[in-house]
Design an enzyme around this catalytic site. Sequence first.
Site, mmCIF file in Angstrom:
data_model
loop_
_atom_site.group_PDB
_atom_site.id
_atom_site.type_symbol
_atom_site.label_atom_id
_atom_site.label_comp_id
_atom_site.label_asym_id
_atom_site.label_seq_id
_atom_site.Cartn_x
_atom_site.Cartn_y
_atom_site.Cartn_z
ATOM 1 N N LYS A 87 -10.771 2.665 -1.813
ATOM 2 C CA LYS A 87 -9.623 1.722 -1.561
ATOM 3 C C LYS A 87 -10.235 0.369 -1.081
ATOM 4 O O LYS A 87 -10.962 0.315 0.145
ATOM 5 C CB LYS A 87 -8.484 1.940 -0.734
ATOM 6 C CG LYS A 87 -7.188 1.517 -0.684
ATOM 7 C CD LYS A 87 -6.334 2.283 0.154
ATOM 8 C CE LYS A 87 -4.870 1.848 -0.093
ATOM 9 N NZ LYS A 87 -3.926 2.276 0.719
HETATM 10 C C1 E4P Z 1 -0.392 1.499 0.432
HETATM 11 O O1 E4P Z 1 -1.465 2.208 -0.119
HETATM 12 C C2 E4P Z 1 -0.443 1.313 1.797
HETATM 13 O O2 E4P Z 1 -0.921 2.315 2.659
HETATM 14 C C3 E4P Z 1 1.155 1.304 2.462
HETATM 15 O O3 E4P Z 1 1.790 1.712 1.124
HETATM 16 C C4 E4P Z 1 1.500 0.225 3.148
HETATM 17 O O4 E4P Z 1 2.899 0.480 3.522
HETATM 18 P P1 E4P Z 1 3.751 -0.510 4.664
HETATM 19 O O5 E4P Z 1 3.769 -1.703 4.078
HETATM 20 O O6 E4P Z 1 4.948 0.406 4.852
HETATM 21 O O7 E4P Z 1 2.656 -0.414 5.749
#
Ligand code: E4P
Length: 218
Positions: A87
């Site tokens: 990522k």
């Molecule tokens: C995406 O991969 C992130 O881990 C995540 O969806 C972020 O979500 P949040 O905005 O609820 O922290």
Amino acid sequence: MKFFIDTANLEQIREAHDLGILDGVTTNPSLMAKEGIKGYDNIMAHYKAICDIVDGDVSAEVIATDFEGMIKEGDNLADLHPQIVVKVPAIKDGIKAIKYFSKKGIRTNCTLIFSAGQALLAAKAGATYVSPFIGRLDDISFDGIQLIDQIRLIYDNYAFETQILAASVRHTMHVIQCAEVAADIMTGPLSAILGLLKHPLTDSGLAQFLADHKKVNE
Ligand code: E4P
């Protein structure tokens, strides 16, 4: 639409996996910190433990923000387990890193996507997934689902193979809306997945069926 769970909590990952509908896992540094996972060895061991539970892709995020640092971390993450997807944030060096990983056949998830332009660049660099954060856009009064719709149109116009991984999903309606605009994957908390089952008519209907069965069978 594929279902990923957005957590580093092993119990919740196991619960979603046991449902039989889980296609993968996304994590981020905040989610890892929430579980108290710290230190390189523990972090790597935790990713491995997640991979041992699920069959699908597991996104593990790099911490470095420069090209050299990102490729070093990403190479190590990719070596850890075949299910790991690296990522990488949607920044300039991140796009360069995605191109590097794509040439090496390492799968990537371009994260922190908040615009169609970022999604277009990530796809051009060869990202396997892009993660538009719909909940965080909704939080600041932008329509997160509209962004998914826009990226879908652009990717379909040019037959990009990059998959749209709708992220920052907060509740069941987000899940339904993601399906309506043809996101390839949604990643959300266990509550958003289990919430899809909730309906008062299911509960009252089941109670009635059981009561009627009992009446004639006791
Ligand atoms: C995406 O991969 C992130 O881990 C995540 O969806 C972020 O979500 P949040 O905005 O609820 O922290």
